[in-house]
Design a protein around this motif. Structure first.
Motif, short mmCIF file in Angstrom:
data_model
loop_
_atom_site.label_atom_id
_atom_site.label_comp_id
_atom_site.label_asym_id
_atom_site.label_seq_id
_atom_site.Cartn_x
_atom_site.Cartn_y
_atom_site.Cartn_z
N LEU A 1 0.83 -1.21 0.00
CA LEU A 1 0.00 0.00 0.00
C LEU A 1 0.86 1.26 0.00
O LEU A 1 0.49 2.28 -0.60
CB LEU A 1 -0.96 -0.01 1.19
N LYS A 2 2.01 1.19 0.64
CA LYS A 2 2.95 2.31 0.59
C LYS A 2 3.45 2.53 -0.85
O LYS A 2 3.58 3.66 -1.31
CB LYS A 2 4.16 2.02 1.49
N ILE A 3 3.72 1.42 -1.53
CA ILE A 3 4.22 1.49 -2.91
C ILE A 3 3.21 2.16 -3.83
O ILE A 3 3.54 3.07 -4.60
CB ILE A 3 4.58 0.08 -3.42
N VAL A 4 1.95 1.73 -3.74
CA VAL A 4 0.94 2.30 -4.64
C VAL A 4 0.61 3.73 -4.27
O VAL A 4 0.35 4.57 -5.15
CB VAL A 4 -0.34 1.42 -4.72
N SER A 5 0.62 4.04 -2.98
CA SER A 5 0.37 5.43 -2.55
C SER A 5 1.42 6.36 -3.14
O SER A 5 1.09 7.45 -3.64
CB SER A 5 0.40 5.53 -1.02
N SER B 1 -0.61 10.49 0.47
CA SER B 1 -0.13 9.91 1.71
C SER B 1 -0.94 8.65 1.99
O SER B 1 -2.08 8.51 1.54
CB SER B 1 -0.29 10.90 2.86
N GLU B 2 -0.35 7.74 2.76
CA GLU B 2 -1.03 6.45 3.02
C GLU B 2 -2.37 6.65 3.72
O GLU B 2 -3.34 5.94 3.43
CB GLU B 2 -0.13 5.55 3.85
N LYS B 3 -2.42 7.62 4.63
CA LYS B 3 -3.67 7.83 5.38
C LYS B 3 -4.78 8.39 4.48
O LYS B 3 -5.96 8.32 4.84
CB LYS B 3 -3.44 8.75 6.58
N ASN B 4 -4.41 8.92 3.32
CA ASN B 4 -5.41 9.46 2.40
C ASN B 4 -5.82 8.47 1.31
O ASN B 4 -6.61 8.80 0.43
CB ASN B 4 -4.89 10.74 1.75
N LEU B 5 -5.26 7.25 1.38
CA LEU B 5 -5.68 6.19 0.47
C LEU B 5 -6.79 5.40 1.16
O LEU B 5 -6.55 4.70 2.15
CB LEU B 5 -4.50 5.26 0.16
N ILE C 1 -11.69 12.10 5.21
CA ILE C 1 -11.25 10.72 5.37
C ILE C 1 -12.13 10.03 6.42
O ILE C 1 -12.22 10.50 7.56
CB ILE C 1 -9.77 10.66 5.82
N PRO C 2 -12.82 8.95 6.07
CA PRO C 2 -13.70 8.27 7.04
C PRO C 2 -12.89 7.70 8.21
O PRO C 2 -11.77 7.24 8.04
CB PRO C 2 -14.33 7.14 6.22
N LYS C 3 -13.49 7.74 9.39
CA LYS C 3 -12.82 7.20 10.59
C LYS C 3 -12.91 5.68 10.63
O LYS C 3 -12.09 5.03 11.29
CB LYS C 3 -13.44 7.82 11.84
N ILE C 4 -13.91 5.13 9.97
CA ILE C 4 -14.05 3.67 9.87
C ILE C 4 -14.23 3.30 8.41
O ILE C 4 -14.59 4.15 7.59
CB ILE C 4 -15.26 3.15 10.70
N ASN D 1 -6.67 15.27 -3.04
CA ASN D 1 -5.79 14.47 -2.18
C ASN D 1 -6.51 13.42 -1.35
O ASN D 1 -6.01 13.00 -0.31
CB ASN D 1 -4.96 15.38 -1.26
N ILE D 2 -7.68 12.99 -1.80
CA ILE D 2 -8.33 11.80 -1.24
C ILE D 2 -8.34 10.75 -2.34
O ILE D 2 -9.00 10.93 -3.36
CB ILE D 2 -9.76 12.08 -0.75
N ALA D 3 -7.57 9.70 -2.14
CA ALA D 3 -7.42 8.66 -3.16
C ALA D 3 -8.44 7.55 -2.93
O ALA D 3 -8.42 6.88 -1.89
CB ALA D 3 -6.00 8.10 -3.13
#
Length: 250
Positions: free
Chosen positions: A49-53, A59-63, A80-83, A96-98
């Motif tokens: 997931l880091k690679i594709v981000s 950023s990873e948290k936005n994927l 960004i949803p919490k769940i 910036n939301i992937a």
């Protein structure tokens, strides 16, 4: 990473359809398995997931991804949803939301409104497609001010009709919904084959999207190097990896 000539013309997008190449996973998950629902090593999945981000530029948290359940449920994403949300499509006009879709024979579908700068990502297997996931996604875009004439779409890599053998009960579900659905079945040597990407294309066309393209890669065909649920079952594997497809507004 596989691209679409149609989406490449939109400079505000970052996107890609990934196959299984270029990751860290091993064994039956080799190598770019991005499915946390699989039994793969979670550290390897996170590395992937880091690679594709990085390739998409987020950023990873936005994927973000969905808990996909072959439904017709669509979400509008503002933050960004919490769940992890349960459903099979989401739309956003935020940068910036992937939006990511996981698949292993089902079709990832992207829709873009060029004028309003909205994007949609859809997980479209036969169940979701038959339930109306395409129509519901387009209607969600329309409720947010988008017009069909400004929309373009791409149907990503999925299982193709030469590989997608089905049984009579499957055929009857589609025929019961609409007899015209017989157009998406091929009858050959007493076997029945289903054209998933053709069916999705018809749903896009029927709901007003005329400008689209289909990635002609069959995920079942080993040479194309995708994870495939059907191929894994044929090889008697007890699990399989997931391909990831991502779209984002820069």
């Amino acid at each position: 990473m596989i691209k679409s000539y149609l989406l490449d013309n939109q400079s505000f997008l970052s996107y890609g359809f990934f196959n299984r190449a270029g990751g860290k996973s091993k064994g039956i998950y080799k190598s770019l398995n991005c499915g946390k629902g699989s039994n793969d090593n979670i550290k390897d999945i996170n590395s992937n997931l880091k690679i594709v981000s990085k390739k998409i530029g987020c950023s990873e948290k936005n994927l973000i991804s969905l808990n996909q359940v072959h439904s017709n449920k669509v979400y509008k994403i503002n933050t960004i949803p919490k769940i992890k949300l349960i459903g099979d499509a989401f739309v956003t006009n935020k940068s910036n939301i992937a939006l990511s879709i996981l698949s292993a024979d089902c079709a990832p579908v992207f829709i873009v409104d060029k004028k309003e700068k909205f994007i949609a990502a859809i997980h479209a297997g036969w169940k979701g497609a038959l339930k109306g996931i395409i129509k519901n996604t387009i209607n969600t875009l329309k409720k947010n001010g988008c017009l069909e004439k400004n929309m373009i779409a791409c149907v990503g890599p999925c299982i193709k009709k030469t590989s997608y053998e089905v049984q009579n009960d499957f055929l009857n579900r589609f025929k019961k919904k609409n007899k015209k659905n017989l157009n998406f079945f091929v009858f050959k040597k007493k076997k029945i084959y289903f054209d998933l990407s053709g069916f999705i294309k018809s749903q896009l066309n029927t709901n007003g999207i005329k400008k689209l393209n289909i990635i002609r890669k069959d995920t079942f065909n080993k040479r194309n190097n995708f994870f495939s649920s059907r191929r894994s079952k044929k090889n008697h594997h007890n699990d399989y990896g997931r391909n990831i497809s991502i779209i984002m507004i820069k």
